[in-house]
Design an enzyme around this catalytic site. Structure first.
Site, PDB file in Angstrom:
ATOM      1  CD  GLU A  50      -2.906  -0.869   0.043  1.00 52.36           C
ATOM      2  OE1 GLU A  50      -3.007   0.156  -0.410  1.00 52.36           O
ATOM      3  OE2 GLU A  50      -3.848  -1.866  -0.481  1.00 52.36           O
ATOM      4  CG  ASN A  54      -0.891   5.379  -1.090  1.00 52.28           C
ATOM      5  OD1 ASN A  54      -1.684   4.901  -2.011  1.00 52.28           O
ATOM      6  ND2 ASN A  54      -0.744   5.435   0.255  1.00 52.28           N
ATOM      7  NE  ARG A 108      -5.406   4.500  -6.022  1.00 52.18           N
ATOM      8  CZ  ARG A 108      -4.607   3.240  -5.770  1.00 52.18           C
ATOM      9  NH1 ARG A 108      -4.405   2.835  -7.063  1.00 52.18           N
ATOM     10  NH2 ARG A 108      -4.184   2.829  -4.649  1.00 52.18           N
TER      11      ARG A 108
HETATM   12  N1  ADP Z   1       3.348   9.032  -0.725  1.00 52.03           N
HETATM   13  C1  ADP Z   1       2.350   9.852  -1.012  1.00 52.03           C
HETATM   14  N2  ADP Z   1       2.533  11.121  -1.715  1.00 52.03           N
HETATM   15  C2  ADP Z   1       1.292  11.950  -1.843  1.00 52.03           C
HETATM   16  N3  ADP Z   1       0.217  11.749  -1.586  1.00 52.03           N
HETATM   17  C3  ADP Z   1      -0.063  10.416  -0.982  1.00 52.03           C
HETATM   18  C4  ADP Z   1       0.992   9.495  -0.577  1.00 52.03           C
HETATM   19  N4  ADP Z   1       0.334   8.568  -0.022  1.00 52.03           N
HETATM   20  C5  ADP Z   1      -1.063   8.714   0.175  1.00 52.03           C
HETATM   21  N5  ADP Z   1      -1.263  10.009  -0.586  1.00 52.03           N
HETATM   22  C6  ADP Z   1      -2.627  10.704  -0.490  1.00 52.03           C
HETATM   23  O1  ADP Z   1      -3.457  10.342   0.553  1.00 52.03           O
HETATM   24  C7  ADP Z   1      -4.672   9.843  -0.101  1.00 52.03           C
HETATM   25  C8  ADP Z   1      -5.230   8.469   0.498  1.00 52.03           C
HETATM   26  O2  ADP Z   1      -4.375   7.411   0.428  1.00 52.03           O
HETATM   27  P1  ADP Z   1      -4.909   5.992   0.416  1.00 52.03           P
HETATM   28  O3  ADP Z   1      -5.480   5.784   1.853  1.00 52.03           O
HETATM   29  O4  ADP Z   1      -3.666   4.853   0.050  1.00 52.03           O
HETATM   30  O5  ADP Z   1      -5.933   5.876  -0.713  1.00 52.03           O
HETATM   31  P2  ADP Z   1      -5.892   5.800  -2.248  1.00 52.03           P
HETATM   32  O6  ADP Z   1      -4.346   5.249  -2.555  1.00 52.03           O
HETATM   33  O7  ADP Z   1      -6.783   4.525  -2.876  1.00 52.03           O
HETATM   34  O8  ADP Z   1      -6.140   7.011  -2.910  1.00 52.03           O
HETATM   35  C9  ADP Z   1      -4.271   9.746  -1.554  1.00 52.03           C
HETATM   36  O9  ADP Z   1      -5.356   9.525  -2.583  1.00 52.03           O
HETATM   37  C10 ADP Z   1      -3.415  10.614  -1.989  1.00 52.03           C
HETATM   38  O10 ADP Z   1      -3.802  12.108  -2.226  1.00 52.03           O
HETATM   39 MG    MG Z   2      -3.162   3.967  -1.769  1.00 50.27          MG
END
Ligand code: ADP
Ligand code: MG
Length: 147
Positions: A50, A54, A108
């Site tokens: 996960e 990301n 997502r």
């Molecule tokens: N490493 C990262 N860099 C930038 N934004 C991130 C990162 N990890 C997560 N995010 C932000 O947090 C949100 C939520 O992440 P997550 O819970 O994994 O859901 P998803 O990947 O399905 O969108 C993402 O949509 C993104 O906007």
């Molecule tokens: Mg994610």
């Protein structure tokens, strides 16, 4: 007397989707010496996937840049850091809400952080917009086994 097992590793790899699997395998190999149960191993690998996904999708928006993973084993506790130098997160609290996503809703689930929180004992997100993000995770393995 049981000798305490400690170990430290750091890897850097490209932010391409093939490396989601690579990261899972490397972390799995790193924790193997802790004799994890199948469930512990699966939880840890899911959390790593996960976080790495990301970095690829959100942090670097599918550009090929570098992702780092640092792992520390201290007796029966695993510490992991997943580091990117991508776009960062403006509002960490909001990003961590279940079902919050800035991605395409059909693709997502917005559950990545929720899985990381559920599968690990501790999750900490440090992010600087425009600079990058560090995901810190911690998991204690089998409390009554010897290491
Ligand atoms: N490493 C990262 N860099 C930038 N934004 C991130 C990162 N990890 C997560 N995010 C932000 O947090 C949100 C939520 O992440 P997550 O819970 O994994 O859901 P998803 O990947 O399905 O969108 C993402 O949509 C993104 O906007
Ligand atoms: Mg994610």
């Amino acid at each position: 007397m049981v000798r305490e097992y400690n170990n430290h590793m750091k890897i850097t790899f490209d932010s391409i989707s093939e490396n989601e699997k690579f990261a899972r395998i490397v972390v799995g190999a790193f924790v193997a010496r802790m004799n994890p149960t199948m469930e512990e191993l699966s939880d840890i690998k899911t959390a790593v996937s996960e976080a790495v996904t990301n970095c690829i999708i959100h942090a670097y928006e599918n550009q090929v840049k570098q992702i780092e993973i640092e792992g520390i084993i201290c007796k029966n506790v695993l510490f992991l850091r997943i580091i990117d130098y991508g776009k960062g997160i403006e509002n960490v609290e909001q990003a961590m809400q279940p079902m919050f996503t800035t991605g395409a809703k059909e693709e997502r689930s917005g559950m990545g952080f929720s899985f990381m929180e559920a599968f690990m004992d501790r999750l900490n997100v440090i992010s600087h917009p425009g600079k990058g993000t560090v995901i810190e995770m911690e998991r204690e393995l089998g409390k009554d086994r010897e290491f």
